[in-house]
Design an enzyme around this catalytic site. Structure first.
Site, mmCIF file in Angstrom:
data_model
loop_
_atom_site.group_PDB
_atom_site.id
_atom_site.type_symbol
_atom_site.label_atom_id
_atom_site.label_comp_id
_atom_site.label_asym_id
_atom_site.label_seq_id
_atom_site.Cartn_x
_atom_site.Cartn_y
_atom_site.Cartn_z
ATOM 1 N N ARG A 56 11.896 -45.484 -26.948
ATOM 2 C CA ARG A 56 10.487 -45.225 -26.644
ATOM 3 C C ARG A 56 9.880 -46.241 -25.677
ATOM 4 O O ARG A 56 8.873 -45.965 -25.034
ATOM 5 C CB ARG A 56 9.673 -45.227 -27.940
ATOM 6 N N PRO B 252 8.383 -60.481 -34.096
ATOM 7 C CA PRO B 252 9.684 -60.536 -33.412
ATOM 8 C C PRO B 252 9.522 -60.336 -31.906
ATOM 9 O O PRO B 252 8.648 -59.601 -31.455
ATOM 10 C CB PRO B 252 10.465 -59.342 -33.997
ATOM 11 N N GLY B 253 10.374 -60.984 -31.148
ATOM 12 C CA GLY B 253 10.542 -60.646 -29.731
ATOM 13 C C GLY B 253 11.487 -59.457 -29.650
ATOM 14 O O GLY B 253 11.577 -58.669 -30.589
ATOM 15 N N PRO B 254 12.216 -59.311 -28.547
ATOM 16 C CA PRO B 254 13.096 -58.138 -28.412
ATOM 17 C C PRO B 254 14.330 -58.201 -29.303
ATOM 18 O O PRO B 254 15.140 -59.131 -29.194
ATOM 19 C CB PRO B 254 13.493 -58.167 -26.929
ATOM 20 N N ASP C 160 4.764 -40.675 -45.940
ATOM 21 C CA ASP C 160 4.118 -40.908 -44.648
ATOM 22 C C ASP C 160 3.013 -41.924 -44.896
ATOM 23 O O ASP C 160 2.051 -41.634 -45.632
ATOM 24 C CB ASP C 160 3.560 -39.590 -44.101
ATOM 25 N N GLY D 134 16.814 -49.143 -38.007
ATOM 26 C CA GLY D 134 16.434 -50.315 -37.212
ATOM 27 C C GLY D 134 16.324 -51.611 -38.000
ATOM 28 O O GLY D 134 17.157 -51.938 -38.853
ATOM 29 N N TYR E 43 2.496 -59.504 -28.915
ATOM 30 C CA TYR E 43 1.312 -59.016 -28.185
ATOM 31 C C TYR E 43 0.168 -58.673 -29.136
ATOM 32 O O TYR E 43 -0.875 -58.185 -28.714
ATOM 33 C CB TYR E 43 1.646 -57.888 -27.201
ATOM 34 N N PHE F 269 5.019 -46.048 -28.112
ATOM 35 C CA PHE F 269 5.675 -45.576 -26.887
ATOM 36 C C PHE F 269 4.905 -46.153 -25.712
ATOM 37 O O PHE F 269 3.748 -46.531 -25.862
ATOM 38 C CB PHE F 269 5.743 -44.040 -26.815
ATOM 39 N N SER G 92 -3.943 -38.874 -24.955
ATOM 40 C CA SER G 92 -4.980 -38.072 -25.609
ATOM 41 C C SER G 92 -5.563 -38.926 -26.742
ATOM 42 O O SER G 92 -4.950 -39.919 -27.174
ATOM 43 C CB SER G 92 -4.371 -36.801 -26.182
#
Ligand code: HXC
Ligand code: NAP
Length: 292
Positions: free
Chosen positions: A208, A197-199, A73, A26, A156, A105, A113
């Site tokens: 997702r 960033p925007g889209p 990780d 990405g 956001y 997601f 959960s």
């Protein structure tokens, strides 16, 4: 000239070593590739070593640069410390940390959960904290200066967003960390920036956030005043500038690159763009008549 061209001069990042978390896919891959083209050494990290090694080969072949792949990780501080050591062992020093790794997601929050919520907070907020703390301690201990941390957030982070609440919560924390450390660690020669960033279409995000036919139903380009999504090179140009020595007086800034998307959602009367010139003629008459 156009927005998808490469911006900085040749060798603008020569001599720098840049760690890109989530650099195997990405936006991380796009930014890392441009850093290599500008002469930097690059370390890419994520959970999937095979994916990283394949990406590293591809990037080395395309740019002639040097890439180290390290499985790490970001949720696990021990793995992050080992990644810092491996990067320094390979390249002698690290100059830039790009906190790009993320998990996300869409889901109504009440369906999550506790572990689902924690998973996103752990990757995004705890992961960015782990990498920042490990590199910060290392740089301060070694008295190395002229270091940069760039955090990838989203718009956001400050508006909040329904249906991605763990991500919004975590990115808000990352933004607060950016601004706080920009001040606290400036004395050590460590600058902090964030990019919102925007889209920008990527498989990881689109699978997702827009699964199935949501891609067609919610054409994200339509939400952007400039009526298009972002081009990866535009983001890579901005990131390369921020990590370069040309940006040495920038510190603590969050730079939005979204074609005006979040402001369009925010402005109370922005929906009036749907009003036609004929309707405006009528509305103007009505307003003026009311005045009389
Ligand atoms: C509800 C879900 C879920 C879903 C997972 N979970 N997916 N709950 N809806 N769609 C729950 C699981 O049931 C589990 O909870 C918990 O979340 C952890 O899931 P795992 O699969 O065990 O976690 P893990 O293997 O660590 O994978 C993390 C992941 C995955 C985030 C779930 O999607 C991933 O690896 N993502 C990495 C890449 C990524 O997300 N890229 C997009 C970034 S885009 P239980 O209780 O069952 O144990 C982005 C864009 C922002 O950030 C702005 C765009 C404009
Ligand atoms: P992506 O390809 O899914 O990138 C996320 C990367 O994070 C992957 O390479 C993934 O690699 C890595 N990762 C996930 N969990 C990890 C963990 N626990 N430890 C280490 N690495 C982990 O998605 P992307 O769209 O390029 O997103 C990159 C960044 O841009 C993210 O910070 C995202 O929030 C931000 N962003 C994207 C958009 C957009 O429109 N695309 C918009 C705003 C912000 P592994 O799975 O191999 O671990």
């Amino acid at each position: 000239m156009n927005h998808s061209q490469k911006m900085l001069r040749d060798n603008a990042l020569k001599g720098k070593t840049i760690v890109v978390t989530g650099g195997g896919s990405g936006l991380g891959k796009s930014m890392a590739t441009y850093f290599l083209e500008l002469g930097a050494n690059v370390v890419i990290t994520s959970r999937n070593l095979e994916k990283l090694q394949n990406t590293a080969k591809e990037m080395e072949a395309a740019t002639g640069g040097k890439v180290l792949s390290v499985a790490c990780d970001v949720r696990n501080y021990d793995e992050v410390e080992a990644m810092v050591k491996a990067s320094v062992a390979e390249f002698g020093q690290v100059d830039v940390l790009l906190n790009n790794a993320a998990g996300n997601f869409i889901s109504p929050t009440e369906r999550l959960s506790a572990n689902a919520f924690d998973t996103i907070i752990d990757i995004v907020l705890k992961g960015s904290k782990n990498c920042t703390l490990a590199f910060g301690k290392h740089w301060i201990d070694k008295k190395e200066t002229n270091k940069t941390v760039v955090n990838i957030v989203t718009t956001y982070a400050w508006t909040g967003s329904a249906y991605v609440v763990p991500s919004a919560t975590a990115k808000a924390g990352v933004l607060a960390m950016t601004r706080s450390l920009a001040v606290e660690w400036a004395k050590y020669g460590i600058r902090h920036h964030a990019i919102a960033p925007g889209p920008f279409p990527t498989k990881g995000a689109w699978d997702r956030l827009l699964p199935g036919d949501l891609k067609e139903k919610f054409d994200l380009a339509k939400k952007v005043p400039l009526k298009r999504v972002g081009d990866h090179q535009e983001l890579a140009n901005l990131a390369a500038y921020l990590v370069s020595d040309f940006a040495q007086y920038l510190n603590g800034e969050v730079i939005t690159i979204d074609g005006g998307e979040w402001l369009k959602g925010a402005g109370q009367f922005n929906l009036l763009e749907m009003v036609t010139p004929e309707m405006w003629d009528m509305l103007e008459m009505m307003i003026k008549a009311n005045k009389k």
